[in-house]
Design a protein around this motif. Structure first.
Motif, short mmCIF file in Angstrom:
data_model
loop_
_atom_site.label_atom_id
_atom_site.label_comp_id
_atom_site.label_asym_id
_atom_site.label_seq_id
_atom_site.Cartn_x
_atom_site.Cartn_y
_atom_site.Cartn_z
N ARG A 96 -10.68 -14.00 -2.44
CA ARG A 96 -11.16 -15.48 -2.36
C ARG A 96 -11.99 -15.80 -1.11
NH1 ARG A 96 -7.40 -17.61 -4.99
NH2 ARG A 96 -6.01 -17.77 -3.10
N GLN A 97 -11.14 -15.45 -0.13
CA GLN A 97 -11.72 -15.67 1.42
C GLN A 97 -12.92 -14.90 1.61
OE1 GLN A 97 -8.71 -14.78 3.75
NE2 GLN A 97 -7.59 -16.54 3.54
N ILE A 98 -13.00 -13.73 1.03
CA ILE A 98 -14.51 -12.84 1.29
C ILE A 98 -15.22 -13.41 0.22
CG2 ILE A 98 -15.37 -10.55 0.67
CD1 ILE A 98 -12.55 -9.56 1.35
N ARG A 99 -15.29 -13.87 -0.78
CA ARG A 99 -16.12 -14.30 -1.59
C ARG A 99 -16.66 -15.61 -1.02
NH1 ARG A 99 -13.02 -15.20 -6.01
NH2 ARG A 99 -12.90 -13.03 -6.27
N GLU A 100 -15.72 -16.39 -0.49
CA GLU A 100 -16.40 -17.81 0.11
C GLU A 100 -17.01 -17.49 1.22
OE1 GLU A 100 -12.68 -19.82 0.90
OE2 GLU A 100 -12.46 -20.57 -1.36
N ALA A 101 -16.77 -16.38 2.10
CA ALA A 101 -17.48 -16.12 3.43
C ALA A 101 -18.91 -15.55 3.11
CB ALA A 101 -16.68 -15.09 4.11
N ARG A 102 -18.95 -14.92 1.85
CA ARG A 102 -20.25 -14.16 1.33
C ARG A 102 -21.28 -15.51 1.02
NH1 ARG A 102 -19.02 -11.38 -3.29
NH2 ARG A 102 -17.93 -9.82 -2.05
N GLN A 103 -20.55 -16.41 0.27
CA GLN A 103 -21.46 -17.50 -0.19
C GLN A 103 -21.97 -18.32 0.93
OE1 GLN A 103 -18.85 -19.80 -2.76
NE2 GLN A 103 -19.24 -18.26 -4.35
N ASP A 104 -21.09 -18.55 2.01
CA ASP A 104 -21.41 -19.31 3.30
C ASP A 104 -22.70 -18.42 3.78
OD1 ASP A 104 -19.66 -21.29 2.81
OD2 ASP A 104 -18.18 -20.40 4.10
N SER A 136 0.30 -7.59 -1.19
CA SER A 136 0.96 -8.06 -2.43
C SER A 136 -0.29 -8.75 -3.31
CB SER A 136 1.97 -9.38 -2.16
OG SER A 136 1.53 -10.49 -1.81
N PRO A 137 0.06 -8.48 -4.50
CA PRO A 137 -0.97 -9.13 -5.51
C PRO A 137 -1.70 -10.49 -5.16
CG PRO A 137 0.71 -8.11 -6.62
CD PRO A 137 1.26 -8.14 -5.23
N GLU A 138 -0.72 -11.55 -4.53
CA GLU A 138 -1.11 -12.76 -4.31
C GLU A 138 -2.10 -12.74 -2.94
OE1 GLU A 138 2.34 -12.26 -4.65
OE2 GLU A 138 2.32 -12.83 -6.84
N LEU A 161 -5.60 -11.30 -3.71
CA LEU A 161 -6.49 -12.13 -4.68
C LEU A 161 -6.65 -13.40 -3.52
CD1 LEU A 161 -4.60 -12.97 -7.84
CD2 LEU A 161 -6.75 -12.09 -7.42
N ALA A 162 -5.99 -13.77 -2.68
CA ALA A 162 -6.31 -14.70 -1.49
C ALA A 162 -7.75 -14.06 -0.74
CB ALA A 162 -5.08 -15.11 -0.63
N LEU A 163 -7.24 -12.87 -0.24
CA LEU A 163 -8.13 -12.24 0.49
C LEU A 163 -9.74 -12.14 -0.10
CD1 LEU A 163 -8.96 -10.63 2.98
CD2 LEU A 163 -8.05 -8.57 2.21
#
Length: 97
Positions: free
Chosen positions: A78-86, A69-71, A74-76
């Motif tokens: 966000r998680q990918i972005r956070e993991a990339r930053q880590d 779903s669109p939500e 977006l959550a996925l």
């Protein structure tokens, strides 16, 4: 040009036919018409990929579309972005040490 247009029209008709067949199978499965797995037609093996996968999933009585779903999307992201930053921060810390 007429030959090309004729082929395009045939292709559209074939797509529409396949879509309608797929839709009927999904509706039958959802209405409970197909309850016994043994009653399903055999799944043919083919190398044509996505179309066959869609047809196979439509033939199964329990239909689960593997779409987010669109939500969830977006959550996925966000998680990918956070993991990339880590990962990036860890690499920076290792380079400093």
């Amino acid at each position: 040009m007429q030959k090309i247009e004729k082929r395009r029209q045939q292709f559209r008709e074939l797509q529409e036919l396949r879509f309608n067949q797929r839709l009927e199978r999904i509706q039958d499965a959802q209405s409970g018409a197909v309850r016994d797995r043994g009653a399903l037609p055999p799944i043919r093996e083919s190398s044509s990929g996505a179309i066959d996968r869609d047809e196979r999933s439509a033939e199964r009585p329990i239909i689960k579309l593997n779409r987010l779903s669109p939500e969830e999307r977006l959550a996925l992201r966000r998680q990918i972005r956070e993991a990339r930053q880590d990962i990036y921060l860890r690499r920076l810390q290792k380079q400093k040490n």
